[in-house]
Design a protein around this motif. Sequence first.
Motif, PDB file in Angstrom:
ATOM      1  N   LEU A 276      12.392 -31.008  42.121  1.00 47.74           N
ATOM      2  CA  LEU A 276      13.304 -30.362  43.408  1.00 47.74           C
ATOM      3  C   LEU A 276      12.980 -28.397  43.511  1.00 47.74           C
ATOM      4  O   LEU A 276      13.925 -27.440  43.324  1.00 47.74           O
ATOM      5  N   TRP A 277      11.416 -28.811  42.039  1.00 45.43           N
ATOM      6  CA  TRP A 277      11.179 -27.275  42.666  1.00 45.43           C
ATOM      7  C   TRP A 277      11.252 -26.080  43.846  1.00 45.43           C
ATOM      8  O   TRP A 277      11.626 -25.302  44.114  1.00 45.43           O
ATOM      9  N   PHE A 278      10.963 -26.768  45.153  1.00 44.14           N
ATOM     10  CA  PHE A 278      11.358 -26.593  45.956  1.00 44.14           C
ATOM     11  C   PHE A 278      12.153 -26.568  46.954  1.00 44.14           C
ATOM     12  O   PHE A 278      12.179 -27.920  47.904  1.00 44.14           O
ATOM     13  N   SER A 279      13.878 -26.649  46.242  1.00 43.02           N
ATOM     14  CA  SER A 279      14.962 -27.087  46.974  1.00 43.02           C
ATOM     15  C   SER A 279      15.741 -24.910  46.791  1.00 43.02           C
ATOM     16  O   SER A 279      15.376 -24.457  46.263  1.00 43.02           O
ATOM     17  N   SER A 280      16.548 -24.991  47.740  1.00 41.22           N
ATOM     18  CA  SER A 280      17.072 -23.865  47.918  1.00 41.22           C
ATOM     19  C   SER A 280      17.916 -23.768  47.105  1.00 41.22           C
ATOM     20  O   SER A 280      18.522 -22.337  45.837  1.00 41.22           O
ATOM     21  N   LEU A 281      18.780 -24.773  45.673  1.00 35.94           N
ATOM     22  CA  LEU A 281      19.038 -24.651  44.765  1.00 35.94           C
ATOM     23  C   LEU A 281      18.737 -23.652  43.590  1.00 35.94           C
ATOM     24  O   LEU A 281      18.712 -22.548  42.813  1.00 35.94           O
ATOM     25  N   ARG A 282      17.153 -24.421  42.934  1.00 40.12           N
ATOM     26  CA  ARG A 282      16.307 -23.861  42.666  1.00 40.12           C
ATOM     27  C   ARG A 282      15.803 -22.431  42.711  1.00 40.12           C
ATOM     28  O   ARG A 282      16.153 -21.283  41.838  1.00 40.12           O
ATOM     29  N   GLN A 283      15.963 -21.990  43.997  1.00 42.05           N
ATOM     30  CA  GLN A 283      15.300 -20.345  44.452  1.00 42.05           C
ATOM     31  C   GLN A 283      16.964 -19.763  44.513  1.00 42.05           C
ATOM     32  O   GLN A 283      16.447 -18.763  43.647  1.00 42.05           O
ATOM     33  N   ASP A 284      18.040 -20.647  44.524  1.00 45.87           N
ATOM     34  CA  ASP A 284      19.289 -19.203  43.771  1.00 45.87           C
ATOM     35  C   ASP A 284      19.262 -19.546  42.421  1.00 45.87           C
ATOM     36  O   ASP A 284      19.701 -17.969  41.982  1.00 45.87           O
ATOM     37  N   LEU A 285      19.600 -20.340  42.049  1.00 46.95           N
ATOM     38  CA  LEU A 285      19.234 -20.183  40.528  1.00 46.95           C
ATOM     39  C   LEU A 285      18.558 -19.442  40.512  1.00 46.95           C
ATOM     40  O   LEU A 285      18.846 -18.143  38.748  1.00 46.95           O
ATOM     41  N   ALA A 286      16.989 -19.030  40.821  1.00 46.26           N
ATOM     42  CA  ALA A 286      15.762 -18.540  40.034  1.00 46.26           C
ATOM     43  C   ALA A 286      16.317 -16.814  40.219  1.00 46.26           C
ATOM     44  O   ALA A 286      16.057 -16.274  39.296  1.00 46.26           O
ATOM     45  N   ALA A 287      16.980 -16.095  41.636  1.00 45.42           N
ATOM     46  CA  ALA A 287      17.532 -15.182  41.757  1.00 45.42           C
ATOM     47  C   ALA A 287      18.547 -15.382  41.027  1.00 45.42           C
ATOM     48  O   ALA A 287      18.207 -13.860  40.529  1.00 45.42           O
ATOM     49  N   TYR A 288      19.321 -15.452  40.346  1.00 46.04           N
ATOM     50  CA  TYR A 288      19.981 -15.067  38.960  1.00 46.04           C
ATOM     51  C   TYR A 288      19.410 -15.759  37.758  1.00 46.04           C
ATOM     52  O   TYR A 288      20.319 -13.976  36.999  1.00 46.04           O
ATOM     53  N   VAL A 289      18.721 -15.994  37.460  1.00 44.42           N
ATOM     54  CA  VAL A 289      17.927 -15.784  36.362  1.00 44.42           C
ATOM     55  C   VAL A 289      17.099 -14.406  36.621  1.00 44.42           C
ATOM     56  O   VAL A 289      17.255 -13.597  35.571  1.00 44.42           O
ATOM     57  N   GLN A 290      16.481 -14.570  37.653  1.00 43.67           N
ATOM     58  CA  GLN A 290      15.841 -13.224  38.141  1.00 43.67           C
ATOM     59  C   GLN A 290      16.612 -11.623  37.216  1.00 43.67           C
ATOM     60  O   GLN A 290      16.336 -10.739  36.110  1.00 43.67           O
ATOM     61  N   SER A 291      18.032 -11.713  38.222  1.00 47.13           N
ATOM     62  CA  SER A 291      18.649 -10.417  37.686  1.00 47.13           C
ATOM     63  C   SER A 291      19.151 -10.476  36.495  1.00 47.13           C
ATOM     64  O   SER A 291      19.455  -9.545  34.772  1.00 47.13           O
ATOM     65  N   SER A 292      19.292 -11.969  35.791  1.00 45.31           N
ATOM     66  CA  SER A 292      19.892 -11.254  33.849  1.00 45.31           C
ATOM     67  C   SER A 292      18.827 -11.430  33.332  1.00 45.31           C
ATOM     68  O   SER A 292      19.104 -11.452  32.298  1.00 45.31           O
TER      69      SER A 292
END
Length: 363
Positions: A276-292
């Motif tokens: 599920l790489w190309f999923s919205s949840l993965r993108q949302d989590l990636a944004a969190y990780v990026q910020s962290s």
Amino acid sequence: MKKDHPSIQQRALDTGAAKSCVTDAKELFVKDYVFPALQANALYEGQYPLATALARPLIARLLVDRAHQEGARAVAHGCTGKGNDQVRFDVSIAALDPRLQIIAPAREWEMTRKEEIAYAKRHGISIPATSASLYSTDENLWGRSIECGVLEDPWVEPPEDIYDLTRSPGDAPDKPAYVEIEFEEGIPVRLEGQDLDGVSLIDQLNELAGEHGVRRIDHVENRLVGIKSREIYEAPAAEVLLAAHRALEALVLSRDQSRFHERVTQEYSDLIYNGLWFSSLRQDLAAYVQSSQRFVSGSVRVKLFKGSCMVVGRKSPHSLYDLGLATYDEGDLFDQSASPGFIHIWGLPVRTQARRQWLDRRK
Ligand code: ARG
């Protein structure tokens, strides 16, 4: 073993392809897939750094781009119907272009591994597997996966000859190697003080850690399709970078951030594994990780010795470690007289419950 592009290309032409294009996607792989996964500390079931799983969405992306360039209506892959990779390819391709038809001959014909090998032989397609050595392997910068053959018995110790990236820990050098890795916002950018692009940095670490037997992983894992399977992994650079990254995070993230990150890690790892790489949840989590990662900058020193990889030092300009608070020596800034009051309130619910509800306090 470095993959040999001309032979891959020739193999495609031998199968009767009118045209064969080989794309070197190492840089893209590291930048868009490996490093985001590293920032998330991605490890499936706490063991597998997801090398194969991470490569699939990128292969799908490049395949779909190529299909568009060639005006193709269908794409094909060689997955069987039992593994994770078919899911990762099919879901990723459909996410990027749902109109493309997907052809998967090994799955459609329900071929066994022996039948696939015989088919390839009959049609003059050269493949590394033989009926004497039935291993299925997959390799990229982030690691190597080996399964099938004798490995299908989870009681059997993996034979030495399956390994390619790691020296046997017993034969590794008697002197440990130390390596210093510098991170900027969760991305490794320097090795031993030398600026390196991601691909070279991973290449060099694979070489060095592999030489010291770091690291082999023997994993009985839960496939998405419900089957348990035994897979062996070699992941020299991934092991070192994940250990170093976690150590740096331990220094600069608050306890709450660290705890939350662990939950994100598990979800993120499952999404990668489950296609599920190309999923919205993965993108949302990636944004969190990026910020962290905004304060995850600093250096980590790792010791490699006979198969083990140990973090032995870490420092960061954003470190939350305060010697004045941590020390038991002179210069202690921690107000110990405040502790009894803190403990009194902290333990209040436990004391209340013990008084009112417990019959036997010793259990
Ligand atoms: N079990 C790993 C995964 O699902 C690797 C799969 C490919 N392994 C192989 N030996 N061809 O990601």
